[in-house]
Design an enzyme around this catalytic site. Structure first.
Site, short mmCIF file in Angstrom:
data_model
loop_
_atom_site.label_atom_id
_atom_site.label_comp_id
_atom_site.label_asym_id
_atom_site.label_seq_id
_atom_site.Cartn_x
_atom_site.Cartn_y
_atom_site.Cartn_z
N GLY A 18 38.39 38.58 -12.58
CA GLY A 18 38.42 37.11 -12.74
C GLY A 18 37.64 36.53 -11.53
O GLY A 18 37.44 37.21 -10.59
N ARG A 19 37.47 35.26 -11.85
CA ARG A 19 36.86 34.37 -10.57
C ARG A 19 37.68 33.26 -10.61
O ARG A 19 38.22 32.62 -11.39
CB ARG A 19 35.44 33.92 -11.13
CG ARG A 19 34.56 35.10 -10.99
CD ARG A 19 33.10 34.82 -11.51
NE ARG A 19 31.91 35.75 -11.41
CZ ARG A 19 31.37 36.06 -10.54
NH1 ARG A 19 31.20 34.93 -9.31
NH2 ARG A 19 30.56 36.68 -10.47
N GLY A 20 37.62 32.53 -9.22
CA GLY A 20 38.31 31.26 -8.96
C GLY A 20 37.62 30.55 -7.66
O GLY A 20 36.54 31.03 -7.49
N GLY A 21 38.38 29.74 -7.31
CA GLY A 21 37.89 28.93 -6.33
C GLY A 21 37.67 29.51 -4.87
O GLY A 21 36.80 29.10 -4.15
N VAL A 25 37.67 38.57 -7.97
CA VAL A 25 38.71 39.67 -8.15
C VAL A 25 38.25 40.86 -8.80
O VAL A 25 37.77 40.65 -9.84
CB VAL A 25 39.89 39.43 -8.67
CG1 VAL A 25 40.90 40.63 -8.49
CG2 VAL A 25 40.51 37.82 -7.89
N LYS A 40 39.61 41.39 -3.53
CA LYS A 40 39.31 40.26 -3.81
C LYS A 40 38.16 39.89 -2.96
O LYS A 40 38.23 40.04 -1.30
CB LYS A 40 40.44 38.98 -3.48
CG LYS A 40 40.04 37.65 -3.71
CD LYS A 40 41.21 36.87 -4.19
CE LYS A 40 40.77 35.54 -4.81
NZ LYS A 40 41.86 34.84 -5.33
N ASP A 138 49.85 28.20 -0.96
CA ASP A 138 49.02 27.66 -2.22
C ASP A 138 49.76 28.15 -3.40
O ASP A 138 49.02 28.86 -4.22
CB ASP A 138 47.71 28.31 -2.21
CG ASP A 138 46.73 27.57 -3.14
OD1 ASP A 138 46.99 26.52 -3.70
OD2 ASP A 138 45.52 28.10 -3.53
#
Length: 355
Positions: A18-21, A25, A40, A138
């Site tokens: 997955g990808r995020g801000g 990962v 990550k 967070d």
């Protein structure tokens, strides 16, 4: 592409998860121990200078190493931290499952009991982290993993520093709609900030909307910074979670419900019960001397008939003891007299027979 890359001569990247801000990962294989792990890859915000990026990586590396000391079934274990190719790589245990955010996208909202169970496991993890001196900073649905084995696992402790580029104290850290008022006003987040975020997360989970989200991040921050107790939109589906939401979403961090009390109430709600908060203690109540009786103790001894004295008056002295029992009445006296006569007659009979 980083697929099949061998990181730090040990971790072979297998597949992107997955990808995020904050980065990408990967599922990876630990060649030294022969186990699957999650890695990550984190890159600092582009607007940071090289010096700021180094400072940020150093702070985040310290955060990750500190989080690695937290040993709890509801916390994704940090195995290693690697700096390579201008990026920071955090190696953690691989948790197979879905983030809460993905579950909410499909189901919309969750029943209060299910949300309470997730919240209870999450706050249990927060308690362990706070005791180790670690704050999450967070907490949000995408950082709460619902494992295929039934576990609820928190991930990404401290990584919000990278997404926001907050390399210095006093800068907002975390998703704006989950920030507490004190952080929206520039204060450094502490354990109470994590509890506020948990309250917003639970509200979102059962109501389907965030109470503070606005059209832009700036408007969201203003809404959070200007929040005062009582301004929260009344929940409609929270049911037994209402006292938990009320206790966590208090503007003053010192007034928020403790993590231990939060977990207790959530465990009750998860089991299908109705949580009841402890009544607030009165600041004007003087402590009782050791060994003194409470009103409940007095009522227990006299069958519940005791009445506490009016404020400002002395309690009435105890009534003198007497052989007359008002509860027994005349019938009790007759029974006693009859018993005495029977004993007397028995004694006379024995005397006659002996003679």
């Amino acid at each position: 592409m980083d697929t099949d890359r061998l990181l730090a001569d040990r971790y072979r990247l297998v597949a992107e998860l997955g990808r995020g801000g904050t980065g990408v990962v990967w599922q990876a294989r630990d060649e030294a121990l022969g186990r699957q792990v999650a890695v990550k890859a984190i890159r600092a915000a582009a607007e940071l200078s090289p010096a700021e990026a180094r400072l940020l990586y150093a702070r985040l590396e310290q955060e990750a190493m500190t989080a690695g000391r937290v040993s709890h079934r509801n916390v994704a274990t940090v195995h290693n931290v690697v700096v390579e190719d201008g990026r920071l790589w955090i190696v953690t245990e691989l948790v197979r499952g879905l983030p809460l955010s993905a579950v909410l996208e499909v189901e919309g909202t969750l029943p209060p009991a299910r949300a309470a169970r997730i919240g209870a496991e999450a706050v249990s993890a927060l308690r362990a982290a706070h005791e180790a001196g670690v704050t999450h900073r967070d907490l949000k649905p995408s950082n709460v993993l619902l494992g295929n084995d039934g576990r609820v696992v928190l991930t990404d402790f401290g990584i919000a520093l990278v997404r926001t580029g907050a390399a210095h104290a006093g800068e907002p850290v975390g998703a704006p709609e989950f920030l507490p008022p004190e952080c929206a006003r520039g204060r450094e987040p502490g354990p109470a900030a994590d509890l506020w975020a948990l309250g917003v997360l639970l509200y979102l989970t059962v109501e389907g909307v965030s109470p503070f989200r606005r059209d832009t991040p700036e408007e969201t921050l203003r809404a959070v910074a200007g929040y005062a107790d009582g301004a929260l939109p009344a929940p409609r589906r929270a049911g037994p979670l209402e006292p938990v939401l009320e206790g966590l979403l208090r503007a003053d961090p010192a007034e928020r419900m403790s993590a231990a009390e939060t977990e207790r109430l959530l465990r009750v709600a998860a089991a299908g019960g109705t949580p009841r908060t402890a009544p607030p203690s009165s600041a004007g109540t003087r402590p009782r001397p050791a060994g003194s009786d409470t009103g409940d103790d007095a009522r227990d001894r006299d069958g519940g008939r005791g009445t506490p004295p009016a404020p400002g008056t002395d309690p009435a002295p105890p009534a003198p003891s007497s052989s007359w029992d008002a509860d027994r009445g005349p019938r009790g006296v007759l029974v006693a007299v009859a018993g005495a006569l029977i004993v007397l007659l028995a004694a006379l009979t024995v005397t006659v027979l002996l003679r």
